[in-house]
Design an enzyme around this catalytic site. Sequence first.
Site, mmCIF file in Angstrom:
data_model
loop_
_atom_site.group_PDB
_atom_site.id
_atom_site.type_symbol
_atom_site.label_atom_id
_atom_site.label_comp_id
_atom_site.label_asym_id
_atom_site.label_seq_id
_atom_site.Cartn_x
_atom_site.Cartn_y
_atom_site.Cartn_z
ATOM 1 N N THR A 165 41.358 37.516 44.950
ATOM 2 C CA THR A 165 40.186 38.299 45.338
ATOM 3 C C THR A 165 39.665 38.997 44.097
ATOM 4 O OG1 THR A 165 40.946 38.601 47.595
ATOM 5 C CG2 THR A 165 39.604 40.380 46.685
ATOM 6 N N GLY A 195 39.351 40.433 56.507
ATOM 7 C CA GLY A 195 40.216 41.456 55.937
ATOM 8 C C GLY A 195 39.427 42.685 55.504
ATOM 9 N N GLY A 219 44.863 42.638 53.446
ATOM 10 C CA GLY A 219 43.694 43.377 53.914
ATOM 11 C C GLY A 219 43.925 44.197 55.161
HETATM 12 N N1 ASP Z 1 42.230 41.676 50.563
HETATM 13 C C1 ASP Z 1 41.916 40.284 50.784
HETATM 14 C C2 ASP Z 1 41.903 40.017 52.259
HETATM 15 O O1 ASP Z 1 42.707 40.581 52.957
HETATM 16 C C3 ASP Z 1 42.877 39.339 50.125
HETATM 17 C C4 ASP Z 1 43.312 39.671 48.717
HETATM 18 O O2 ASP Z 1 42.907 40.678 48.145
HETATM 19 O O3 ASP Z 1 44.095 38.896 48.134
HETATM 20 O O4 ASP Z 1 41.112 39.208 52.697
#
Ligand code: ASP
Length: 296
Positions: A165, A195, A219
């Site tokens: 991300t 997320g 998330g």
């Molecule tokens: N926070 C992101 C999600 O939950 C994933 C990540 O940051 O790797 O979609």
Amino acid sequence: MPLALIVHGGAGAIAPARFTAAQAGCAAAAQAGWDVLCAGGSALEAVTAAVVALEDNPTFNAGTGAVLTREGHAELDAGIMDGATLDVGAVAGVRRVKNPILLARQILPLPQVLLLGSGAEAVAEQHSIPLVDPQHFIEAYRRAPSEPQPDDAEPSLRVEGKHGTVGAVALDGAGHIVAAASTGGMANKPPGRVGDTPIAGAGYYAEDGVGGVSCTGQGEAFIRLVVARRVCEAIERGADAQAAADAVIAQLGARTQMEGGLIVIDAAGHIGFARNTAAMSYAFCTESMATPQAGI
Ligand code: ASP
């Protein structure tokens, strides 16, 4: 006001073979945003430029490099917040938008804060934001090199050929702070899962006079703890950016036993970043530095 900018390229079990590409991608994105700030551009323009660079880099799990759902589609999420106005623009579950951050930015001045799927894509069509065939993401995913998995990696954070991300925070010369985040979400997520990345206060938050934050990690935990806003509350109680980042990542581990990382700039221009994962790629620029400082 001092200028400052920081980006991240995701937290998790990043394979050592990817360290160089992840840091180089973060440094290039930080430079793209920094060039905008140094030319007198706004934090909004700088953060957008930095996130577009990260979305266009297939190293990262955002834009072109997005991971796929269990059913084999890309469903992209992104959000941006303007600390001057507290305006938020966000999209979730879009399948055809090449740069979701550009669509989120288009939504920023609208009365709505978060648009889903086909409704969000209709706004992209109205505003000539580039749309691609969903195959664009599927083919990019297939082209990505696969990587060996650490045996003990948390399944939801396993590296699937590409990882990360992305997010950015900037403070401009007028004292305005902007924060943004963009992702393909968790690899093999169920269709429809959203997320923290498009959720203001959880995945990102910006407020002039306080700070800006962008998050990465599991998330659902970031939503439960309202992590980005929680970091700003620590700043409001007197912590600087680094102390606030450290305190909230410690709370994340203690309260949810989940993993992630975050980047912060406080209103004085101090940089902070923290993680409780094995790694998180990042790069930042301040006025005392000749080139972005990248790390992992
Ligand atoms: N926070 C992101 C999600 O939950 C994933 C990540 O940051 O790797 O979609």
